[in-house]
Design a protein around this motif. Structure first.
Motif, PDB file in Angstrom:
ATOM      1  N   MET A 241     -15.902   0.417 -11.752  1.00  8.90           N
ATOM      2  CA  MET A 241     -16.549  -0.535 -12.061  1.00  8.90           C
ATOM      3  C   MET A 241     -16.853  -1.016 -13.547  1.00  8.90           C
ATOM      4  O   MET A 241     -18.013  -1.725 -14.037  1.00  8.90           O
ATOM      5  CB  MET A 241     -18.136  -0.540 -11.403  1.00  8.90           C
ATOM      6  CG  MET A 241     -17.760   0.053  -9.525  1.00  8.90           C
ATOM      7  SD  MET A 241     -19.436   0.415  -8.665  1.00  8.90           S
ATOM      8  CE  MET A 241     -18.794   0.307  -7.086  1.00  8.90           C
TER       9      MET A 241
ATOM     10  N   GLY B 263     -17.241  -4.570 -14.871  1.00  8.89           N
ATOM     11  CA  GLY B 263     -18.404  -5.187 -14.339  1.00  8.89           C
ATOM     12  C   GLY B 263     -19.796  -4.917 -14.025  1.00  8.89           C
ATOM     13  O   GLY B 263     -20.457  -6.218 -14.689  1.00  8.89           O
TER      14      GLY B 263
ATOM     15  N   ASP C 137     -22.430  -7.980 -13.859  1.00 10.40           N
ATOM     16  CA  ASP C 137     -21.614  -8.574 -12.495  1.00 10.40           C
ATOM     17  C   ASP C 137     -23.033  -7.590 -11.344  1.00 10.40           C
ATOM     18  O   ASP C 137     -22.861  -7.106 -11.398  1.00 10.40           O
ATOM     19  CB  ASP C 137     -20.218  -8.306 -11.783  1.00 10.40           C
ATOM     20  CG  ASP C 137     -19.778  -8.796 -10.786  1.00 10.40           C
ATOM     21  OD1 ASP C 137     -19.463 -10.021 -11.389  1.00 10.40           O
ATOM     22  OD2 ASP C 137     -19.373  -7.924 -10.354  1.00 10.40           O
TER      23      ASP C 137
ATOM     24  N   TYR D 110     -24.135   4.467 -13.696  1.00 10.40           N
ATOM     25  CA  TYR D 110     -22.659   4.800 -13.952  1.00 10.40           C
ATOM     26  C   TYR D 110     -22.931   5.824 -14.705  1.00 10.40           C
ATOM     27  O   TYR D 110     -21.378   6.471 -13.706  1.00 10.40           O
ATOM     28  CB  TYR D 110     -22.038   3.990 -14.879  1.00 10.40           C
ATOM     29  CG  TYR D 110     -20.219   4.282 -15.152  1.00 10.40           C
ATOM     30  CD1 TYR D 110     -19.444   3.481 -14.734  1.00 10.40           C
ATOM     31  CD2 TYR D 110     -20.018   4.500 -16.350  1.00 10.40           C
ATOM     32  CE1 TYR D 110     -18.250   3.610 -14.862  1.00 10.40           C
ATOM     33  CE2 TYR D 110     -19.261   4.934 -16.846  1.00 10.40           C
ATOM     34  CZ  TYR D 110     -18.071   4.155 -15.586  1.00 10.40           C
ATOM     35  OH  TYR D 110     -16.861   4.821 -16.388  1.00 10.40           O
TER      36      TYR D 110
ATOM     37  N   THR E 161     -20.828  -6.311  -8.836  1.00  9.55           N
ATOM     38  CA  THR E 161     -21.001  -4.941  -8.931  1.00  9.55           C
ATOM     39  C   THR E 161     -21.922  -3.936  -9.757  1.00  9.55           C
ATOM     40  O   THR E 161     -21.815  -2.894  -8.357  1.00  9.55           O
ATOM     41  CB  THR E 161     -19.381  -4.660 -10.502  1.00  9.55           C
ATOM     42  OG1 THR E 161     -18.644  -5.829 -10.266  1.00  9.55           O
ATOM     43  CG2 THR E 161     -19.206  -3.489 -10.304  1.00  9.55           C
TER      44      THR E 161
END
Length: 418
Positions: free
Chosen positions: A224, A227, A232, A182, A235
């Motif tokens: 995102m 998630g 998730d 991320y 995700t």
């Protein structure tokens, strides 16, 4: 993701560059290891490379599926807590290549991917990567990030022929590795700004279509965070697709420029100095997103200021480089002497284009917006400040640029504001 459709959409690009990427297959989803027999039907002498963690996570399953075709199973041991992509590990993989080897399959994330990418390129062998974590964007890129002679170096290689990522495996990766992926994507807001900056100041090649593709990945991933925090699976699969897409974007321009700028230089600084000084440092993607706050601070400062050329003090610079980089200092000094950027005077260009430069610098998330994105993903920016301290962060802002041959806001700050 449909790799062929993406490749097709980049034909006849308005930038006039021919965008190529030799990846044939990107398979992301639950249970996709079952595709391995079909993907490997033409290969008979395979080496499977993993480390002690990724063997347990996924490689042992791949070994079972492909048993009979795998002639060598190499599980790399860590140097301390991590496998370092250095000369020793490169040599270990090359010595393990079986006679008549026709495919390298790496199972892991950043380090395993970079090692296998480099060895496959050097030995003219195809390779596949089975991803075990959505932790970085280098799966599909041309670059192999290695640590050679104590320096962080990205060497041109070639992407894998296939990327296989089981979302059930990805979702079980350590949460910090998922957050690192991320962070690596969120950092694109910073490096894309640097790319525009260098295109304006230095006339560097720029592709709007590659820029837009990468920017769209950052916009998708910033939503995102919730998630990601609960692992998730859908995700996490979306994050992996964004990471692969950005890697393909790098392959389209034959370098990491769309995905790596000032925030990555700071991250490399903390990694290299951590290894040299035997000090703790964050994983790459987490350092990238924390460092994006620092580069955003620079942009905010510069937009509110007027440029004034600062005379270069060679003696102070060299003393600081030796203080910070110790045994790696000679290589860094040699790199900058070869580039000759400290002797280049771009003041007339910068000053005459200052209003345009400010517009670019302002077109990026603010420090507080970056902090908000960090916190959304369960990260704490104060941990970055606590681990490194003001002095080390200040050194990084001044001297991380010297690790690379790429223009960014770090150079602009050093020459006119610092």
């Amino acid at each position: 993701m449909n790799i062929n459709e993406l490749h097709e959409s980049f034909k006849n690009c308005s930038c006039k560059k021919e965008h190529n990427c030799p990846i044939d297959h990107v398979v992301i989803g639950r249970g996709v290891l079952s595709s391995l027999p079909k993907l490997c039907e033409r290969y008979e002498n395979i080496i499977l490379v993993s480390d002690e963690n990724t063997w347990q996570a996924c490689a042992k399953d791949a070994f079972g599926i492909l048993e009979g075709k795998i002639k060598k199973n190499l599980v790399l041991a860590a140097n301390g807590d991590v496998v370092i992509p250095n000369e020793e590990k490169i040599d270990e993989i090359e010595k393990a290549l079986p006679d008549g080897c026709d495919l390298i399959i790496g199972t892991g994330s950043g380090v395993i991917n970079d090692l296998c990418k480099y060895v496959s390129f050097k030995n003219d062998l195809p390779y596949y990567i089975i991803a075990t974590a959505p932790s970085m964007d280098g799966y599909a890129s041309v670059g192999a990030a290695l640590i050679l002679e104590g320096m962080k170096i990205t060497l041109n290689a070639r992407p894998p022929k296939a990327i296989i990522a089981d979302t059930a495996v990805l979702a079980q990766a350590p949460i910090d590795m998922i957050r690192a992926g991320y962070g690596d994507i969120i950092g694109k807001y910073s490096c894309l700004n640097d790319w525009r900056l260098s295109a304006l100041i230095n006339g560097e090649y720029f592709c709007q279509k590659v820029y837009d593709l990468t920017y769209s990945c950052a916009d998708k991933v910033k939503n995102m965070a919730k998630g990601i925090n609960v692992r998730d699976e859908e995700t996490v699969g979306g994050l992996m697709e964004a990471l692969v897409t950005v890697g393909i974007a790098m392959s389209y321009v034959d370098c990491s420029r769309p995905a790596s700028g000032s925030e990555h230089h700071l991250s490399h600084f903390f990694e290299i100095t951590g290894i040299l000084d035997k000090k703790e440092y964050f994983s790459h993607g987490i350092d990238v997103v924390y460092s994006s706050v620092e580069t955003a601070k620079l942009r905010e400062k510069l937009v509110a200021s007027t440029p004034k050329k600062i005379e270069f003090d060679r003696k102070k610079w060299e003393n600081d480089i030796r203080r910070i980089y110790t045994t790696s200092a000679d290589g860094i000094i040699k790199l900058q002497d070869k580039l000759g950027w400290y002797e280049t005077d771009d003041s007339e260009n910068v000053i005459s284009k200052w209003e345009e430069i400010k517009e670019i610098l302002a077109d990026s998330p603010t420090p507080s917006e970056f902090v908000e994105m960090i916190e959304d993903a369960g990260l704490d920016y104060s941990e970055f400040e606590k681990l490194y301290g003001n002095k080390k962060i200040s050194d990084a802002v001044r001297y991380a640029k010297d690790l690379k041959d790429r223009y960014s806001v770090l150079w602009l700050n050093f020459r006119y504001f610092d």
